[in-house]
Design a protein around this motif. Structure first.
Motif, PDB file in Angstrom:
ATOM      1  N   MET A   1       0.849  -1.201   0.000  1.00 39.56           N
ATOM      2  CA  MET A   1       0.000   0.000   0.000  1.00 39.56           C
ATOM      3  C   MET A   1       0.877   1.240   0.000  1.00 39.56           C
ATOM      4  SD  MET A   1      -2.824   1.204   2.819  1.00 39.56           S
ATOM      5  CE  MET A   1      -3.583   2.826   2.735  1.00 39.56           C
ATOM      6  N   THR A   2       0.565   2.195  -0.845  1.00 36.60           N
ATOM      7  CA  THR A   2       1.242   3.481  -0.784  1.00 36.60           C
ATOM      8  C   THR A   2       0.444   4.425   0.105  1.00 36.60           C
ATOM      9  OG1 THR A   2       1.980   5.405  -2.036  1.00 36.60           O
ATOM     10  CG2 THR A   2       0.074   4.204  -2.916  1.00 36.60           C
ATOM     11  N   LEU A   3       1.157   5.081   1.009  1.00 32.96           N
ATOM     12  CA  LEU A   3       0.490   6.000   1.915  1.00 32.96           C
ATOM     13  C   LEU A   3       0.357   7.391   1.321  1.00 32.96           C
ATOM     14  CD1 LEU A   3       2.095   4.946   5.314  1.00 32.96           C
ATOM     15  CD2 LEU A   3      -0.205   4.446   4.498  1.00 32.96           C
ATOM     16  N   GLY A  29       3.066  11.536   3.143  1.00 36.98           N
ATOM     17  CA  GLY A  29       2.165  12.082   2.140  1.00 36.98           C
ATOM     18  C   GLY A  29       0.694  11.928   2.463  1.00 36.98           C
ATOM     19  N   CYS A  30       0.383  11.456   3.666  1.00 42.40           N
ATOM     20  CA  CYS A  30      -1.025  11.301   4.053  1.00 42.40           C
ATOM     21  C   CYS A  30      -1.663  12.653   4.363  1.00 42.40           C
ATOM     22  CB  CYS A  30      -1.133  10.435   5.310  1.00 42.40           C
ATOM     23  SG  CYS A  30      -0.757   8.696   5.097  1.00 42.40           S
ATOM     24  N   SER A  31      -2.950  12.736   4.127  1.00 40.84           N
ATOM     25  CA  SER A  31      -3.768  13.769   4.744  1.00 40.84           C
ATOM     26  C   SER A  31      -4.154  13.230   6.116  1.00 40.84           C
ATOM     27  CB  SER A  31      -5.019  14.044   3.914  1.00 40.84           C
ATOM     28  OG  SER A  31      -4.677  14.521   2.635  1.00 40.84           O
ATOM     29  N   ALA A 128     -12.754   1.801   1.180  1.00 42.69           N
ATOM     30  CA  ALA A 128     -11.397   2.095   0.728  1.00 42.69           C
ATOM     31  C   ALA A 128     -10.498   0.861   0.735  1.00 42.69           C
ATOM     32  CB  ALA A 128     -10.776   3.168   1.616  1.00 42.69           C
ATOM     33  N   GLU A 129     -11.007  -0.260   1.268  1.00 43.89           N
ATOM     34  CA  GLU A 129     -10.174  -1.459   1.473  1.00 43.89           C
ATOM     35  C   GLU A 129      -8.905  -1.052   2.232  1.00 43.89           C
ATOM     36  OE1 GLU A 129      -9.573  -3.435  -2.265  1.00 43.89           O
ATOM     37  OE2 GLU A 129     -11.692  -3.962  -2.459  1.00 43.89           O
ATOM     38  N   GLY A 130      -9.145  -0.408   3.357  1.00 42.82           N
ATOM     39  CA  GLY A 130      -8.062   0.217   4.103  1.00 42.82           C
ATOM     40  C   GLY A 130      -7.592  -0.566   5.306  1.00 42.82           C
ATOM     41  N   LEU A 211       1.636  -0.205   7.892  1.00 42.76           N
ATOM     42  CA  LEU A 211       0.605   0.295   6.991  1.00 42.76           C
ATOM     43  C   LEU A 211       1.066   0.331   5.534  1.00 42.76           C
ATOM     44  CD1 LEU A 211      -0.756   3.293   9.095  1.00 42.76           C
ATOM     45  CD2 LEU A 211      -1.871   1.085   8.734  1.00 42.76           C
ATOM     46  N   SER A 212       2.362   0.381   5.316  1.00 42.95           N
ATOM     47  CA  SER A 212       2.880   0.545   3.955  1.00 42.95           C
ATOM     48  C   SER A 212       3.268  -0.769   3.291  1.00 42.95           C
ATOM     49  CB  SER A 212       4.084   1.492   3.963  1.00 42.95           C
ATOM     50  OG  SER A 212       5.118   0.985   4.792  1.00 42.95           O
TER      51      SER A 212
END
Length: 230
Positions: A1-3, A29-31, A128-130, A211-212
């Motif tokens: 996953m790219t953050l 790079g996240c909001s 979002a399949e997060g 997470l990444s």
């Protein structure tokens, strides 16, 4: 996953692990949406983050406040890719010494707060399949004397996350439980400790790493401890 360009909600973001995680996700790079009760401190942390942020003073035990925070997040960013459940307290004392009110408060914040925020964000995260990453504690495996309230709350958090993982497996949602040992934060006073506690930034790096990972890789329960012992 790219953050990069992901939208991440972080609870307990006004200090400690939550603040360090919010900064780290911003660098990726996240909001970042920051939730905590202390408004002034929350906005100070948000100002330290490069990129888009939304600071929403929120008590995670208040369902209406949490729903409002989620609504503001979706209005601002349109989705939620990541939830980091981090808000927590450590109250109480030895059993039999009249600390039941503090036990109730600890379980309410640490366990019910996790459930409340997860419930409110889960639909968006499914879409979002997060990821749902929850900061628990090694106390869930290695209870400390005088820490029955905190230990019980973190046992509950681990059980909640295990069940959640099964419920969302078919939705391609990853569920991670992170169990740190001693971390230098406002939560605990380690002045009596002979070892060296980890820093919040150490834990934030692990959050980002988990997470990444590629979508087919899931960290389920992660223990992290300091190499310095008593």
């Amino acid at each position: 996953m790219t953050l990069d360009d992901a939208v991440a909600v972080v609870t307990g973001a006004s200090s400690g692990i939550g603040a360090a995680t919010a900064r780290a996700l911003g660098r990726e790079g996240c909001s970042v949406v920051l939730l905590a009760r202390r408004e002034e401190r929350l906005r100070e942390v948000a100002a330290e983050i490069d990129g888009e942020t939304l600071a929403v003073p929120t008590d995670v035990t208040d369902p209406e406040a949490v729903d409002s925070a989620v609504e503001q997040t979706l209005d601002s960013f349109g989705r939620i890719d990541v939830l980091v459940n981090n808000a927590g307290i450590a109250r109480g004392g030895p059993v039999g010494e009249g600390h039941l009110d503090e036990m109730r408060e600890t379980i309410r914040v640490n366990l019910e707060g996790v459930a409340t925020v997860t419930e409110a964000t889960l639909s968006a995260i499914r879409e979002a399949e997060g990821d749902v990453l929850t900061v628990s504690s090694l106390s869930a495996r290695y209870p400390q004397e005088g820490g029955s309230a905190y230990t019980a709350s973190k046992f509950g958090v681990n059980g909640f996350c295990r069940s959640l993982r099964k419920e969302v497996a078919d939705d391609d949602v990853r569920v991670t439980t992170l169990m740190p040992g001693a971390v230098s934060t406002e939560l605990n006073d380690w002045a009596h400790w002979d070892g060296r506690a980890m820093e919040p930034e150490d834990i934030a790096e692990i959050v980002v790493f988990a997470l990444s990972r590629p979508p087919h890789v899931e960290f389920t329960e992660v223990s992290v401890d300091t190499t310095d012992k008593f």
